[in-house]
Design an enzyme around this catalytic site. Structure first.
Site, short mmCIF file in Angstrom:
data_model
loop_
_atom_site.label_atom_id
_atom_site.label_comp_id
_atom_site.label_asym_id
_atom_site.label_seq_id
_atom_site.Cartn_x
_atom_site.Cartn_y
_atom_site.Cartn_z
N ARG A 76 1.22 -1.54 0.15
CA ARG A 76 0.26 -0.39 0.26
C ARG A 76 1.43 1.56 0.12
O ARG A 76 0.56 2.70 -0.61
CB ARG A 76 -1.39 -0.24 1.46
N HIS A 80 0.38 4.54 -2.60
CA HIS A 80 0.39 5.48 -1.98
C HIS A 80 1.10 6.46 -2.86
O HIS A 80 1.16 8.19 -3.03
CB HIS A 80 -0.42 5.97 -0.66
N ASN A 108 -3.96 8.56 4.38
CA ASN A 108 -2.68 8.65 5.33
C ASN A 108 -2.71 9.01 6.17
O ASN A 108 -2.49 7.21 7.21
CB ASN A 108 -1.64 9.28 4.20
N HIS A 207 -6.18 -5.90 -2.35
CA HIS A 207 -7.17 -5.64 -0.89
C HIS A 207 -7.13 -7.65 -0.76
O HIS A 207 -8.18 -7.63 -0.09
CB HIS A 207 -8.32 -5.39 -1.62
#
Length: 349
Positions: A76, A80, A108, A207
């Site tokens: 992740r 990001h 975040n 996910h």
């Protein structure tokens, strides 16, 4: 035309005829080269720091032995990072006086973890190869190794990224996809980053591991719309399970509940600790956790991709590896005149 006239005309044309093969060769060279060829390359540190990738994987394995759930946050982190200012390590920068960084953004803050693992990897690399391996490359390597540890997915990582010097709190809001997006919004968001619809559906398979806070999906349980308080696209038994973990949000958010850590639920209820295609199987039986998950199975433009990924795990894993490499090349800084090699991933040099 007479023979002398023809010869004279041919003589005048000779320079053009001589130059024609050269022009064709030059054009072929230009056309044969990819228009947007990535400046990154596999084995970038082979000469300057041969043990770089080994150090990353060894340190990451140690971190996973202490916290088996760390693989998902590291994947992740890479995502990001790449979706905001490109893959330049900006997500790793701490805030400075008067300049809150990306870490402070609501997308975040409190949800991104794994920074300490990156710190440890960077310290090991600085001890072995000072000012050589960028923080942005460490993120790409760590994401790949996390995919391997969590799902046996391995791939070569082109490297050569350099680190950016800017991180702005508000920028994730306009760049990261929301957990409340539908398929069309997700497609548009990924397209702005040069990623296709299939890339989006494929990368959503990340996910398969990790958790989400209740606030990311509680609207589907209690306040979906005026007609249906509960999202009708969610399996009722799954919703009942989630309600046990996530009580209704308070009518007014007082400070008394702020100190309590927010409950979470696994993004994939079938195999939450394994990076695999069971995420797509869950979507087919309406057990997608987030709106942005379940929409992939209910939207005609993506439902068939979900079915294919659910049917063929090996094919999905191969596509996932390719999509991670593609994502890892978004707006990279390269060469000696762009960015820097940070000595500490949290601060600029």
């Amino acid at each position: 035309m007479g023979r002398r006239s023809f010869s004279k005309t041919l003589a005048l044309q000779q320079p053009c005829l001589v130059l024609l093969p050269i022009i064709i060769t030059a054009l072929w060279t230009i056309l044969a080269a990819p228009a947007a060829a990535s400046p990154l390359r596999v084995g970038f540190y082979r000469a300057s720091c041969p043990s770089a990738e080994h150090i990353v994987r060894k340190t990451l394995k140690k971190a996973v032995s202490q916290d088996p759930g760390i693989a998902a946050p590291l994947i992740r982190l890479h995502f990001h990072d790449c979706f905001v200012r490109g893959c330049d390590g900006s997500v790793l920068l701490d805030s400075t006086p008067g300049n809150p960084s990306e870490k402070e953004n609501m997308a975040n803050k409190g949800s991104l973890t794994g920074f300490e693992v990156i710190d440890e990897i960077k310290a090991q690399l600085e001890a072995r190869c000072p000012r050589t391996v960028s923080c942005s490359d460490i993120l790409a390597f760590a994401a790949r190794d996390s995919a391997f540890i969590a799902g046996g997915i391995n791939y070569a990582v082109p490297a050569g990224r350099r680190d950016g010097r800017v991180s702005i709190k508000d920028e994730p809001s306009g760049n990261l996809p929301s957990s409340f997006f539908d398929a069309k919004q997700l497609q548009e968001n990924f397209a702005r980053k040069g990623l296709s619809l299939d890339d989006m559906v494929t990368l959503s398979g990340a996910h398969s591991i990790g958790d989400a806070r209740c606030s990311s999906f509680s609207n589907r349980l209690y306040s979906f719309n005026a007609t249906h308080p509960q999202d009708p696209s969610m399996d009722p038994s799954f919703a009942a399970e989630l309600k046990k973990k996530c009580p209704p949000p308070p009518s007014n958010s007082g400070s008394s509940s702020a100190a309590q850590p927010e409950p979470t639920a696994p993004l994939d209820s079938i195999s939450p600790d394994r990076l695999d295609n069971k995420y797509y199987v869950g979507l087919k039986i309406h057990r997608g956790l987030l709106t942005s998950d379940q929409t992939l199975s209910t939207s005609p433009s993506t439902a068939w991709m979900v079915k294919n990924n659910a049917r063929n795990g090996k094919a999905w894993a191969k596509k996932f590896a390719a999509a991670m490499v593609k994502m890892g090349s978004i707006d990279v800084l390269t060469g000696s005149h762009e960015g820097e090699i940070r000595m500490n991933c949290r601060v600029v040099n």
